[in-house]
Design an enzyme around this catalytic site. Structure first.
Site, PDB file in Angstrom:
ATOM      1  N   LYS A   1       3.431  29.875   3.509  1.00  0.00           N
ATOM      2  CA  LYS A   1       2.577  29.476   2.381  1.00  0.00           C
ATOM      3  C   LYS A   1       1.098  29.522   2.772  1.00  0.00           C
ATOM      4  CE  LYS A   1       5.485  26.900  -0.588  1.00  0.00           C
ATOM      5  NZ  LYS A   1       4.915  27.556  -1.734  1.00  0.00           N
TER       6      LYS A   1
ATOM      7  N   SER B   1      -1.744  27.053  -5.303  1.00  0.00           N
ATOM      8  CA  SER B   1      -1.417  28.465  -5.524  1.00  0.00           C
ATOM      9  C   SER B   1      -1.968  28.989  -6.841  1.00  0.00           C
ATOM     10  CB  SER B   1       0.101  28.672  -5.504  1.00  0.00           C
ATOM     11  OG  SER B   1       0.622  28.242  -4.280  1.00  0.00           O
TER      12      SER B   1
ATOM     13  N   HIS C   1      13.195  12.007   3.430  1.00  0.00           N
ATOM     14  CA  HIS C   1      12.555  13.251   3.794  1.00  0.00           C
ATOM     15  C   HIS C   1      12.366  14.181   2.611  1.00  0.00           C
ATOM     16  CE1 HIS C   1      10.241  15.319   6.634  1.00  0.00           C
ATOM     17  NE2 HIS C   1      10.683  16.419   6.059  1.00  0.00           N
TER      18      HIS C   1
ATOM     19  N   THR D   1       6.598  26.854   5.712  1.00  0.00           N
ATOM     20  CA  THR D   1       5.307  26.217   5.439  1.00  0.00           C
ATOM     21  C   THR D   1       4.178  27.121   5.908  1.00  0.00           C
ATOM     22  OG1 THR D   1       6.450  24.159   5.891  1.00  0.00           O
ATOM     23  CG2 THR D   1       4.090  24.030   5.609  1.00  0.00           C
TER      24      THR D   1
ATOM     25  N   ASP E   1       6.253  21.361 -26.566  1.00  0.00           N
ATOM     26  CA  ASP E   1       6.262  20.014 -25.992  1.00  0.00           C
ATOM     27  C   ASP E   1       7.309  20.010 -24.890  1.00  0.00           C
ATOM     28  OD1 ASP E   1       6.248  17.170 -25.521  1.00  0.00           O
ATOM     29  OD2 ASP E   1       5.461  16.925 -27.557  1.00  0.00           O
TER      30      ASP E   1
ATOM     31  N   TRP F   1       7.010   0.067   3.965  1.00  0.00           N
ATOM     32  CA  TRP F   1       7.497   0.795   2.787  1.00  0.00           C
ATOM     33  C   TRP F   1       8.866   1.419   3.040  1.00  0.00           C
ATOM     34  CZ3 TRP F   1       8.735   5.826   1.248  1.00  0.00           C
ATOM     35  CH2 TRP F   1       8.568   6.817   2.204  1.00  0.00           C
TER      36      TRP F   1
ATOM     37  N   HIS G   1       0.842  -1.195   0.000  1.00  0.00           N
ATOM     38  CA  HIS G   1       0.000   0.000   0.000  1.00  0.00           C
ATOM     39  C   HIS G   1       0.882   1.252   0.000  1.00  0.00           C
ATOM     40  CE1 HIS G   1      -2.900   3.037   1.192  1.00  0.00           C
ATOM     41  NE2 HIS G   1      -2.190   3.289   2.274  1.00  0.00           N
TER      42      HIS G   1
ATOM     43  N   GLU H   1      11.939  13.205  -0.258  1.00  0.00           N
ATOM     44  CA  GLU H   1      10.862  12.519  -0.982  1.00  0.00           C
ATOM     45  C   GLU H   1       9.483  12.992  -0.502  1.00  0.00           C
ATOM     46  OE1 GLU H   1      10.505  10.406  -3.432  1.00  0.00           O
ATOM     47  OE2 GLU H   1       8.424   9.816  -3.072  1.00  0.00           O
TER      48      GLU H   1
ATOM     49  N   ARG I   1       1.799   1.347  15.183  1.00  0.00           N
ATOM     50  CA  ARG I   1       1.385   1.172  13.795  1.00  0.00           C
ATOM     51  C   ARG I   1       1.842  -0.194  13.295  1.00  0.00           C
ATOM     52  NH1 ARG I   1       5.750   4.848  10.420  1.00  0.00           N
ATOM     53  NH2 ARG I   1       4.601   4.052   8.647  1.00  0.00           N
TER      54      ARG I   1
ATOM     55  N   SER J   1      12.842   6.081 -13.775  1.00  0.00           N
ATOM     56  CA  SER J   1      11.750   6.816 -14.386  1.00  0.00           C
ATOM     57  C   SER J   1      11.641   8.222 -13.796  1.00  0.00           C
ATOM     58  CB  SER J   1      10.454   6.037 -14.183  1.00  0.00           C
ATOM     59  OG  SER J   1       9.348   6.859 -14.436  1.00  0.00           O
ATOM     60  N   SER J   2      11.723   8.311 -12.475  1.00  0.00           N
ATOM     61  CA  SER J   2      11.618   9.627 -11.837  1.00  0.00           C
ATOM     62  C   SER J   2      12.775  10.522 -12.222  1.00  0.00           C
ATOM     63  CB  SER J   2      11.635   9.486 -10.312  1.00  0.00           C
ATOM     64  OG  SER J   2      10.490   8.838  -9.894  1.00  0.00           O
TER      65      SER J   2
ATOM     66  N   TYR K   1       8.758  15.875   0.522  1.00  0.00           N
ATOM     67  CA  TYR K   1       8.489  17.183  -0.082  1.00  0.00           C
ATOM     68  C   TYR K   1       8.282  17.078  -1.568  1.00  0.00           C
ATOM     69  CZ  TYR K   1       9.377  18.853   4.511  1.00  0.00           C
ATOM     70  OH  TYR K   1       9.290  19.046   5.857  1.00  0.00           O
TER      71      TYR K   1
ATOM     72  N   HIS L   1      14.891  13.159  12.031  1.00  0.00           N
ATOM     73  CA  HIS L   1      13.705  13.254  12.889  1.00  0.00           C
ATOM     74  C   HIS L   1      12.799  12.038  12.720  1.00  0.00           C
ATOM     75  CE1 HIS L   1      11.493  15.767   9.592  1.00  0.00           C
ATOM     76  NE2 HIS L   1      11.194  14.504   9.469  1.00  0.00           N
ATOM     77  N   HIS L   2      13.092  11.212  11.729  1.00  0.00           N
ATOM     78  CA  HIS L   2      12.374   9.940  11.625  1.00  0.00           C
ATOM     79  C   HIS L   2      13.015   8.878  12.521  1.00  0.00           C
ATOM     80  CE1 HIS L   2      10.060  11.198   8.045  1.00  0.00           C
ATOM     81  NE2 HIS L   2      11.129  11.919   7.789  1.00  0.00           N
TER      82      HIS L   2
END
Lengths: 187, 381, 546
Positions: C343, C280, C265, C340, C117, C153, C88, C267, C462, C181-182, C269, C314-315
C-alpha cells in the site's frame, strides 16, 4: 420502480446473509470456550493437565534418563487450610509409576471444602504428565482441625521431549463454597 | 516541502539537547535505547534489536527518500505534468518479493534467539516468584528461604515532600539475591491478578498468572544490582512494585542464604515470649505501612468500596470480632484483593499488625494479640 | 436565504422541501435530528459525536500527560489515573475513531456509488442513537462509587472481574451497546454497497474508500460478536458465579486474552483500513494522477483483513505460549508487513511523476503516509519475539500504536474532513487555518509520541502514574507535545464552524484532480442526491474491464 424493488429484494437477501454470518460468529464464540480447553489439553497450552484419571502409558520405562519432578504448593485466598508437599522433589525415569504425598490441614475449627488446582511448567510437558490418581480431580472436605495425607500417583510419559529435565507441578488451593469462602466470618 | 523538512529536523535536533540529563540510569541503557544488559541472552536480544532497527531505518530512508524526492521534483508549482501510468507488474512483484526476503532475514536470528530463551534445562537454582497486589514474593525452592520484596521509596518522596533518590521507585527492602554464573530458573505465578516480572538488564519479561505457572531463566555473569518493574497493569499500585535483583559471588550468596534462614528462626522465636502492647504497636505500625497501607491507607480510612476502612468501623473496633479479624488477616478473603498473610508473614508480624489495627487511629479496643496465639492457630510447621 | 439553502445539510429544516419525499410530516427542531433517516444528516451526527468524543478522550489524555509531566504524584491519585488511561482508550477507540469512520461512510458511500441513501435508513438512525446512550453510561461510571473502569482498555481478567469496581456491569452494558451499534452499521454498509451501486458500477469500479469499508464491515460482523461474548462471560463471572476466567473455578485468565485479542487485532485494522481508503482517494486527487495499482490495493486490503485473524497472540508473547506458538505468531505477524508495504509503495508510486499540490487534505494524507509508516516499522520490530520481550507493555508499544492511530487513523479522518468539507458545507476550509492546524498537529504529535520510543526502550513500563527519574526528560517533552497537539485540535473546530458559516464557495468538482460520483453533485450536496441512479462510465482500462 422495478429497479428499486429489485434492490429491495437484494438488500433483504444481503441482510439475511449477514445475520446468518453474525449468528455463526456468535456460535463460534460460544464454541471457543470448550474448544480452547480441548486445545489446551491436547497441546498442553498453559500447563493445564487432564481433569480426570488417565490410564498409564504402556511404553515401558526409559532408564536412560531421569526427570526431576518438582512439587510446589500455594495456599490461595480465603481458606483456613494449609497444603504441604511432603515430597518436594522426586526423580523418576520416564514411564515409571511414582507417588507423591501431600498433607492438607484445616487449621480452623469449621468444616470446609477446597480444591487444589494444578498447573505444570514447562507447559509443553503438561500433556506428558499423566495422573492416575489425584486429589485434584475433586473437591476435598475437611473437618475443623482435621489433617489428611493424600497421594498423587503419576507417570511421566516416555514421549516427554528430551530437553525437558525438570517438570514443576504447582498446586494452588482454592476454597470451594461461598460459606467457606467467607471462612465463617461475620461482618 | 522545505518547510516540512526543516520542521522535522528542528524537532528532532532539539531532543538530544534536553534528553538524558539525569546521570542516574536505572539500568545499562544509554537512556535512549534498549539496555545491552548483563547476560548472554540480553546482549543477543540487544543485537537482534539493533539489527532490526537498522533494517527498519534503512527501509524508512529509502521509502521516505523516494517519497520526498517525488514530492519535491513533481511539484505542480514547478510546472510538473502528470504521467499516465498506473500499473507495472514488474515493480509490483519486486516490492512484494523484496520485503519477503527482508522478513526472512529478520526471522532467522529471531528464531535462534527465541529457542535459547526457551531452554530452561539444567538450571542450578529454582526460584518461585509470586506477584501480589503490589509486591513480589521470592521463594527459593529447596532452600527454605522465602520473603516479600516491597517498594522501599518513602511516600514523602512520591508526594514531593522529600528529595527523590537516585533509585526512586525502583528500590526494594529485600532484593532477590542470586549467585553469578549460575543458571537460575524462575517459576512465576500470581496470587491475585496478572502481573509481569520484568528486568530489562536480564531481558526477562514473563507474566505471572494466578493459578498458573510460567517459567523463564537467566544467568548473570556480572555482580551488581539490576532493577525492573511490574509490566502488566495490576491495579492501583501497578507503578509501585519494583524488582531488584542482586547478583553476588557464590560465597556471598551462601552466606546470604544462611543469614536469611537464621533471621527466619529468630523471627519465629518471637512467638515464644510475651509482647507488651507498646512493642506490638510499634512493630505493627511498620508492618501495617509495608503490607496494608497501600489499600487500607496509612490513616486506616481505606478507599471504599473496594478497600474498606479500618479506622472507627467494622471488625477492627468490634470487640466480639477479634477472632474474625485474625482470620481475615491470616486467610484472606475470597473474591476481594485481601490476600492470606498467614503463610507469608511471621506470627510476630501478624500479631503486631492485628494489634495495631485494633488500637490505632482511635480504634482503642485495647485488644492485644500475642504472637504465640497466632503460632498456635496456624499450627507448627 | 441563500446561505441557509446552501448548507442545507447542517441546517436541515430549510430549503429542502423541493427534494423531500414527505415534507409535511418532517419534524422540526431537535426532533428533526433525533428522527432523521437521511444518510447525510446521520453522517453529520456521527462526525459531530466523534468530534465531541475526541475532545472528551483528549481531555483525559491531558490529565494523564499533566500527571506525567514530572516524577511524583501531583494532580491525581493512582486509582483515578488508571480510570483515565482506561477511559481514554475506550473513548478514543469506540467513541472517536470508529464513529468518525462510520460517519464518513454514511456521508460518502451512497454518494460514491450513486445511491440515494443507505439501504436501511431507519436502522441507520437507531445505530447512531445507541452511541450517545452507550457513552453516556460509560462516562457516568466515573461518578459511581468506586469509580469507573480502571483496568485498561484491554480489561484483562481477573483485574476486570474479581478485582473490578462495582461499576463494571455498566461498563459491560456500554460495550454491548457500542458493539450492537457497530454491527448494525456494518450490516447497513454491506447491504448498501452490495445492492445500491448505480447500474454499470462493478465491485472493481468502486472507490477504494468504499472497498476498504466493505472489507471493514465484514471484519466488524466477524469480530464484534466475539467482543460481545467476552464481555458477557465477564458479566457472568462477576454476577452469576461462573468462572470462565477464574482459575479457582477451573477457568483460565489467559482464555480472556485469547478471546479479547481475537477481537482486538481485527479491531485494530477496523480502525485503519478505511483510513487507507481515504488516503487512496486524496493522494491521486492532489497528484493529479490515477492511483497506482488499484487492484493490488484491493487485494492488499483483503489480505490484511484475512491475516488479522491469525496474528492475535502477538499481543500475548509474554503470557508463556509454547515455543511453536510464539514462532507461528511471529511469522504470521511479520507477513502483514508485505501487503501493508504494498500500500505504501503504491501511494508513493502514485506521487511519482505526478503533478503535486499541497492543499490541506493532501498535507494530512502525506503526514499519514510518513507517520503511519513509522508506526508500521515499529510494528515490525514488535513482531520479533525476543525483542518484544523487552518492548512489551512499555512506552515503546504506546509510541507504536499511537503512531498508527493518531497520525495514522486520526490524520486520515482529518484529511477526509478537509477533502469533503466543500461537499458538506459548500465552502472550502480556510486554507491558512488548515495549514496551522496541520503543522501544529505534526509538531505536537511527534513531540508527544516520538520520545516515547526512547523512554520505552530504556525501560519505562506503560500505564504507570509515576516513574523513575531517568525517564523525566522524555516525559516532560511528551507532555508539552501532548498539550500542543490537544489544543491544536481546537483550530479544526474553528475551521469547521467557519466553513459552515461561509467562506470560499466550492463548485461541484471542488478539487481539480478529484474523481468519483460525489463530485458530480453540487457543493453543498443537496439533502437528497441520486434519486435516479447516475450514469456510470468506468475508465476504459479499469480493472473490471480486464
Amino acid at each position: 420502480m422495478s429497479k428499486s424493488q429489485s434492490s429491495d429484494v437484494g438488500v433483504k437477501r444481503t441482510v439475511r446473509k449477514t445475520l446468518w454470518a453474525l449468528m455463526g460468529m456468535v456460535l463460534f464464540t460460544i464454541a471457543l470456550v470448550p474448544l480452547y480447553d480441548v486445545f489446551c489439553e491436547v497441546t498442553g497450552l498453559n500447563g493445564k493437565t487432564a481433569t480426570s484419571a488417565q490410564v498409564m502409558s504402556a511404553q515401558g520405562r526409559d532408564e536412560t534418563r531421569w526427570v526431576r519432578v518438582q512439587l510446589v504448593t500455594r495456599s490461595g485466598t480465603g481458606l483456613p487450610w494449609r497444603l504441604e508437599a511432603l515430597d518436594q522433589v522426586i526423580a523418576v525415569h520416564p514411564g515409571e509409576i511414582a507417588q507423591a504425598r501431600f498433607r492438607f490441614t484445616n487449621t480452623s475449627d469449621v468444616r470446609s471444602s477446597g480444591r487444589a488446582v494444578p498447573s505444570v511448567s514447562p507447559s509443553q510437558g503438561a500433556r506428558h504428565f499423566r495422573k492416575m490418581e489425584c486429589f485434584c480431580f475433586q473437591e476435598q472436605w475437611l473437618e475443623g482441625g482435621e489433617s489428611i495425607e493424600l497421594p498423587l500417583v503419576f507417570q511421566v510419559d516416555p514421549a516427554l521431549p528430551a530437553d525437558i529435565q525438570t517438570l514443576t507441578l504447582a498446586y494452588t488451593l482454592y476454597p470451594m463454597s461461598e460459606v467457606v469462602a467467607q471462612g465463617g466470618y461475620r461482618e | 516541502m522545505i518547510r516540512l523538512t526543516i520542521a522535522a529536523f528542528l524537532g528532532f535536533a532539539l531532543l538530544p539537547l534536553i534528553g538524558n540529563v539525569h546521570a542516574s540510569s536505572i539500568n545499562t541503557s544509554s537512556g535512549w535505547n534498549m539496555p545491552m544488559g548483563v547476560t548472554d541472552i540480553s546482549q543477543e536480544v540487544f543485537h537482534l534489536h539493533m539489527t532490526i532497527l537498522w533494517i527498519c531505518i534503512a527501509i524508512a530512508v529509502i521509502v521516505f527518500g523516494v517519497m520526498f524526492w517525488s514530492l519535491f521534483k513533481y511539484r505542480r508549482t514547478q510546472g510538473a505534468k502528470s504521467a499516465h501510468f498506473h500499473e507495472n507488474t514488474f515493480v509490483e512483484v519486486m516490492w512484494t518479493a523484496i520485503p519477503m526476503v527482508i522478513l526472512v532475514v529478520m526471522a532467522i536470528p529471531a528464531t535462534a534467539t527465541l529457542k535459547k530463551m526457551y531452554d530452561t534445562s539444567n538450571a542450578d537454582i529454582d526460584i518461585l516468584v509470586t506477584g501480589y497486589q503490589w509486591r513480589w514474593r521470592y521463594e527459593y525452592l529447596g532452600e527454605d528461604v522465602s520473603f516479600f520484596s516491597n517498594l522501599s521509596t518513602p511516600r514523602e518522596q512520591i508526594y514531593g515532600q522529600e528529595e527523590r533518590g537516585d533509585f526512586y521507585l525502583v528500590e526494594v527492602d529485600e532484593p532477590m539475591v542470586v549467585p553469578v554464573g549460575r543458571k537460575i530458573r524462575l517459576l512465576l505465578t500470581a496470587n491475585d491478578v496478572i502481573h509481569s516480572w520484568w528486568v530489562p538488564d536480564l531481558a526477562v519479561k514473563k507474566d505471572a498468572i494466578p493459578g498458573f505457572i510460567n517459567e523463564s531463566w537467566t544467568r548473570i555473569d556480572e555482580p551488581g544490582v539490576y532493577r525492573g518493574q511490574c509490566a502488566e497493569l495490576c491495579g492501583r499500585d501497578h507503578g509501585f512494585m519494583p524488582i531488584e535483583v542482586k547478583a553476588v559471588s557464590e560465597e556471598e550468596y551462601v552466606a546470604w542464604l544462611a543469614s536469611k534462614r537464621e533471621a527466619a528462626i529468630t523471627e519465629a522465636q518471637g512467638a515464644d515470649r510475651e509482647w507488651a502492647l507498646g512493642e506490638l504497636m510499634e512493630r505493627g505500625e511498620g508492618t501495617y505501612n509495608t503490607y496494608c497501607a497501600a489499600c487500607h491507607q496509612p490513616d486506616g480510612k481505606g478507599l471504599p468500596p473496594i478497600f474498606p476502612a479500618l479506622a472507627g468501623t467494622g471488625i477492627s473496633i468490634d470487640p466480639s470480632a477479634r477472632q474474625a479479624h485474625i482470620d481475615i488477616v491470616l486467610y484472606g478473603k475470597t473474591g476481594t484483593p485481601m490476600p492470606a498473610f498467614g503463610t507469608t508473614l511471621s506470627p510476630a508480624e501478624l500479631a503486631a499488625v492485628i494489634t495495631y489495627e485494633r488500637n490505632a487511629w482511635g480504634n482503642n479496643t485495647a485488644d492485644s494479640v500475642q504472637p504465640a496465639e497466632i503460632r498456635d492457630l496456624l499450627g507448627s510447621q | 436565504m441563500a446561505s441557509e439553502s446552501t448548507h442545507a445539510v447542517l441546517q436541515p429544516n430549510v430549503g429542502t422541501a423541493e427534494h423531500g419525499h414527505h415534507p409535511a410530516q418532517m419534524p422540526t427542531g431537535i426532533m428533526r435530528w433525533v428522527l432523521t433517516t437521511n444518510h447525510k444528516e446521520i453522517g453529520s451526527l456521527y462526525l459531530l459525536f466523534s468530534l465531541l468524543m475526541l475532545f472528551v478522550g483528549g481531555s483525559m489524555a491531558l490529565v494523564i500527560r499533566a500527571e506525567l509531566f514530572q516524577p511524583g504524584l501531583q494532580y491525581v491519585q493512582p486509582e483515578f489515573f488508571n480510570q483515565m488511561t482506561t477511559m481514554h482508550g475506550l473513548i478514543m477507540v469506540f467513541g472517536a475513531i470508529m464513529p468518525a469512520f462510520v460517519g464518513l461512510a454514511n456521508w460518502m458511500i451512497p454518494m460514491q456509488i450513486g445511491a440515494p441513501d443507505m439501504a436501511l435508513p431507519r436502522l441507520n438512525n437507531f445505530s447512531f442513537w445507541l452511541l450517545p446512550v452507550a457513552f453516556g453510561i460509560l462516562l457516568s461510571t466515573l461518578l459511581m462509587e468506586g469509580g469507573g473502569p480502571n483496568f485498561g482498555w484491554t480489561f484483562y481478567a481477573p483485574l476486570s472481574t474479581t478485582y473490578a469496581p462495582p461499576s463494571t456491569s455498566f461498563f459491560i452494558m456500554s460495550i454491548h451497546l457500542a458493539g450492537i451499534s457497530s454491527i448494525l452499521g456494518a450490516i447497513n454498509i454491506i447491504a448498501t454497497i452490495l445492492n445500491l451501486r448505480t447500474p454499470g458500477m462493478r465491485l472493481m469500479d468502486m472507490s477504494l474508500f468504499v472497498w476498504t469499508w466493505l472489507i471493514t464491515a465484514f471484519l466488524l460482523i466477524a469480530v464484534m460478536p466475539v467482543l460481545a461474548g467476552v464481555v458477557t462471560m465477564m458479566l457472568l463471572d462477576i454476577n452469576f458465579g461462573t468462572s470462565f476466567f477464574d482459575a479457582a473455578g477451573g477457568g483460565d485468565p489467559v482464555l480472556f486474552q485469547h478471546l479479547f485479542w481475537f477481537f482486538g487485532h481485527p479491531e485494530v485494522y477496523i480502525m485503519i483500513l478505511p483510513a487507507f481508503g481515504i488516503v487512496s482517494l486524496i493522494v491521486p486527487t492532489f497528484a493529479r494522477k490515477r492511483l497506482f495499482g488499484y487492484a493490488s490495493m484491493v487485494y492488499a486490503t483483503a489480505s490484511i483483513a484475512l491475516l488479522s485473524f491469525v496474528v492475535w497472540a502477538h499481543h500475548m508473547f509474554t503470557v508463556g505460549l509454547p515455543l511453536t506458538a510464539e514462532l507461528f505468531f511471529m511469522y504470521s505477524t511479520m507477513l502483514i508487513a508485505v501487503p501493508t508495504g504494498v500500500k505504501v509503495f503504491n501511494w508513493i508510486a502514485t506521487l511519482f511523476r505526478g503533478s503535486i499540490s499541497f492543499e490541506v487534505p493532501m498535507l494530512f494524507a502525506l503526514g499519514f503516509i510518513v507517520m503511519f509508516t513509522i508506526g508500521g516499522l515499529s510494528g515490525v520490530m514488535l513482531a520479533i519475539v525476543p525483542a518484544d520481550f523487552q518492548y512489551h507493555d512499555t512506552y515503546f508499544v504506546v509510541a507504536h500504536f499511537h503512531y498508527v492511530l493518531v497520525p495514522g487513523a486520526l490524520f486520515a479522518i482529518l484529511a477526509g474532513a478537509y477533502y469533503w468539507m466543500p461537499k458538506w458545507t459548500g465552502h472550502y476550509a480556510d486554507e491558512t487555518l488548515g495549514r496551522w492546524h496541520f503543522w501544529l498537529s505534526v509538531i505536537g504529535v511527534n513531540l508527544t509520541f516520538f520520545p516515547m520510543h526512547f523512554s520505552g526502550l530504556a525501560g519505562m513500563p506503560r500505564r504507570i502514574p509515576d516513574y523513575a527519574l531517568q525517564f523525566a526528560d522524555f516525559n516532560m517533552i511528551s507532555s508539552i507535545g501532548g498539550f500542543l497537539f490537544g489544543f491544536s485540535q481546537l483550530i479544526f473546530v474553528w475551521v469547521l464552524v467557519k466553513a459552515i458559516r461561509g467562506g470560499e464557495k466550492a463548485p461541484a468538482k471542488a478539487w481539480e484532480g478529484a474523481e468519483g460520483l460525489e463530485w458530480t453533485v453540487p457543493c453543498p450536496a443537496p439533502i437528497h442526491t441520486f434519486e435516479t441512479p447516475p450514469k456510470f462510465v468506468p475508465e476504459v482500462d479499469s480493472p473490471s474491464r480486464h
